[in-house]
Design a protein around this motif. Structure first.
Motif, PDB file in Angstrom:
ATOM      1  N   TYR A  68       0.831  -1.206   0.000  1.00 24.66           N
ATOM      2  CA  TYR A  68       0.000   0.000   0.000  1.00 24.66           C
ATOM      3  C   TYR A  68       0.867   1.259   0.000  1.00 24.66           C
ATOM      4  CZ  TYR A  68      -3.493   3.432   1.376  1.00 24.66           C
ATOM      5  OH  TYR A  68      -4.306   4.535   1.419  1.00 24.66           O
ATOM      6  N   ARG A  69       1.863   1.278   0.852  1.00 17.78           N
ATOM      7  CA  ARG A  69       2.757   2.438   0.912  1.00 17.78           C
ATOM      8  C   ARG A  69       3.438   2.678  -0.433  1.00 17.78           C
ATOM      9  NH1 ARG A  69       5.517   0.902   6.692  1.00 17.78           N
ATOM     10  NH2 ARG A  69       3.965   1.932   8.025  1.00 17.78           N
ATOM     11  N   ALA A  70       3.918   1.611  -1.033  1.00 20.27           N
ATOM     12  CA  ALA A  70       4.589   1.728  -2.325  1.00 20.27           C
ATOM     13  C   ALA A  70       3.631   2.232  -3.400  1.00 20.27           C
ATOM     14  CB  ALA A  70       5.182   0.376  -2.727  1.00 20.27           C
ATOM     15  N   LYS A  71       2.421   1.705  -3.409  1.00 24.72           N
ATOM     16  CA  LYS A  71       1.418   2.089  -4.411  1.00 24.72           C
ATOM     17  C   LYS A  71       1.033   3.563  -4.261  1.00 24.72           C
ATOM     18  CE  LYS A  71      -1.805   0.730  -7.454  1.00 24.72           C
ATOM     19  NZ  LYS A  71      -1.556   0.077  -8.702  1.00 24.72           N
ATOM     20  N   VAL A  72       0.757   3.995  -3.041  1.00 28.20           N
ATOM     21  CA  VAL A  72       0.359   5.383  -2.806  1.00 28.20           C
ATOM     22  C   VAL A  72       1.514   6.335  -3.133  1.00 28.20           C
ATOM     23  CG1 VAL A  72      -0.360   7.039  -1.027  1.00 28.20           C
ATOM     24  CG2 VAL A  72      -1.441   4.796  -1.168  1.00 28.20           C
ATOM     25  N   ALA A  73       2.715   5.952  -2.778  1.00 32.34           N
ATOM     26  CA  ALA A  73       3.879   6.781  -3.103  1.00 32.34           C
ATOM     27  C   ALA A  73       4.021   6.921  -4.617  1.00 32.34           C
ATOM     28  CB  ALA A  73       5.141   6.186  -2.501  1.00 32.34           C
ATOM     29  N   ARG A  74       3.856   5.828  -5.328  1.00 36.80           N
ATOM     30  CA  ARG A  74       3.943   5.874  -6.801  1.00 36.80           C
ATOM     31  C   ARG A  74       2.868   6.795  -7.356  1.00 36.80           C
ATOM     32  NH1 ARG A  74       5.306   1.886 -10.807  1.00 36.80           N
ATOM     33  NH2 ARG A  74       7.335   2.062  -9.864  1.00 36.80           N
ATOM     34  N   GLU A  75       1.645   6.685  -6.831  1.00 38.77           N
ATOM     35  CA  GLU A  75       0.546   7.544  -7.299  1.00 38.77           C
ATOM     36  C   GLU A  75       0.815   9.012  -6.988  1.00 38.77           C
ATOM     37  OE1 GLU A  75      -2.829   5.761  -5.393  1.00 38.77           O
ATOM     38  OE2 GLU A  75      -2.954   4.156  -6.878  1.00 38.77           O
ATOM     39  N   SER A  76       1.636   9.263  -5.986  1.00 39.48           N
ATOM     40  CA  SER A  76       1.988  10.637  -5.603  1.00 39.48           C
ATOM     41  C   SER A  76       3.298  11.080  -6.241  1.00 39.48           C
ATOM     42  CB  SER A  76       2.110  10.741  -4.077  1.00 39.48           C
ATOM     43  OG  SER A  76       0.905  10.352  -3.468  1.00 39.48           O
ATOM     44  N   SER A  77       3.808  10.281  -7.166  1.00 37.29           N
ATOM     45  CA  SER A  77       5.063  10.560  -7.875  1.00 37.29           C
ATOM     46  C   SER A  77       6.267  10.655  -6.945  1.00 37.29           C
ATOM     47  CB  SER A  77       4.948  11.841  -8.706  1.00 37.29           C
ATOM     48  OG  SER A  77       3.907  11.714  -9.641  1.00 37.29           O
ATOM     49  N   ILE A  78       6.239   9.853  -5.889  1.00 38.12           N
ATOM     50  CA  ILE A  78       7.375   9.787  -4.964  1.00 38.12           C
ATOM     51  C   ILE A  78       8.131   8.491  -5.251  1.00 38.12           C
ATOM     52  CG2 ILE A  78       8.082   9.678  -2.542  1.00 38.12           C
ATOM     53  CD1 ILE A  78       5.442  11.127  -1.873  1.00 38.12           C
ATOM     54  N   PHE A  79       9.431   8.571  -5.358  1.00 38.91           N
ATOM     55  CA  PHE A  79      10.240   7.400  -5.661  1.00 38.91           C
ATOM     56  C   PHE A  79      10.419   6.519  -4.423  1.00 38.91           C
ATOM     57  CE2 PHE A  79      11.521  10.512  -8.847  1.00 38.91           C
ATOM     58  CZ  PHE A  79      11.317   9.768 -10.006  1.00 38.91           C
ATOM     59  N   PRO A  80      10.501   5.200  -4.622  1.00 31.92           N
ATOM     60  CA  PRO A  80      10.642   4.277  -3.481  1.00 31.92           C
ATOM     61  C   PRO A  80      11.800   4.625  -2.548  1.00 31.92           C
ATOM     62  CG  PRO A  80      10.187   3.046  -5.465  1.00 31.92           C
ATOM     63  CD  PRO A  80      10.395   4.476  -5.888  1.00 31.92           C
TER      64      PRO A  80
END
Length: 154
Positions: A68-80
């Motif tokens: 979930y954290r990874a998915k939301v970060a991706r949707e927010s254009s934040i890199f892992p």
């Protein structure tokens, strides 16, 4: 075990004990890919090995929270790497987040949320009432597979 026959990869998989976290990550992989037979076989193997139901659901929950954290970060254009640093992930765990994003981008955020909610509900039942843990986890895995297949993102 091979009865004089060739030793196959399947035989080795059945006989070699894996790290619990690795087994549950395999379970997670089968769930989000919709591979119900493999998911249920993996869960059965965990019970055969007398793994604690609370340990199983806790590690599975951790996988979903990471996802979930990874998915939301991706949707927010934040890199892992950036959000892993912000959330103080150990450097040796960042690959897990990247791996999830690469392998499971087709699972919707809504499906992940529903999954985490259902995992929480089952966890609460396991720790608060007398119930058949194996049945509860089997039903959970079936629901998680259905959620992963749902492509509507509410």
């Amino acid at each position: 075990f091979a009865n004089g026959e060739e030793i196959t990869e399947e035989m080795i998989e059945k006989l070699v004990t894996k790290n619990l976290e690795a087994q549950i990550f395999s379970l997670f992989d089968f769930i989000v890919r919709g591979q119900s037979d493999k998911a249920m076989t993996t869960l059965s193997t965990l019970f055969f090995q007398n793994e604690a139901p609370i340990a199983i659901i806790t590690i599975l929950s951790n996988a979903y929270v990471d996802f979930y954290r990874a998915k939301v970060a991706r949707e927010s254009s934040i890199f892992p790497d950036d959000f892993a640093k912000e959330l103080k992930y150990p450097s040796n765990r960042v690959w897990v987040l990247k791996n999830m994003l690469n392998k499971y981008s087709y699972v919707t955020t809504s499906a992940i949320r529903k999954s985490i909610e259902e995992i929480t509900n089952v966890y609460e039942r396991l720790v608060s009432v007398s119930t058949n843990a194996q049945t509860e986890l089997e039903k959970l895995v079936a629901k998680l597979i259905l959620f992963a297949k749902d492509k509507t993102d509410e």
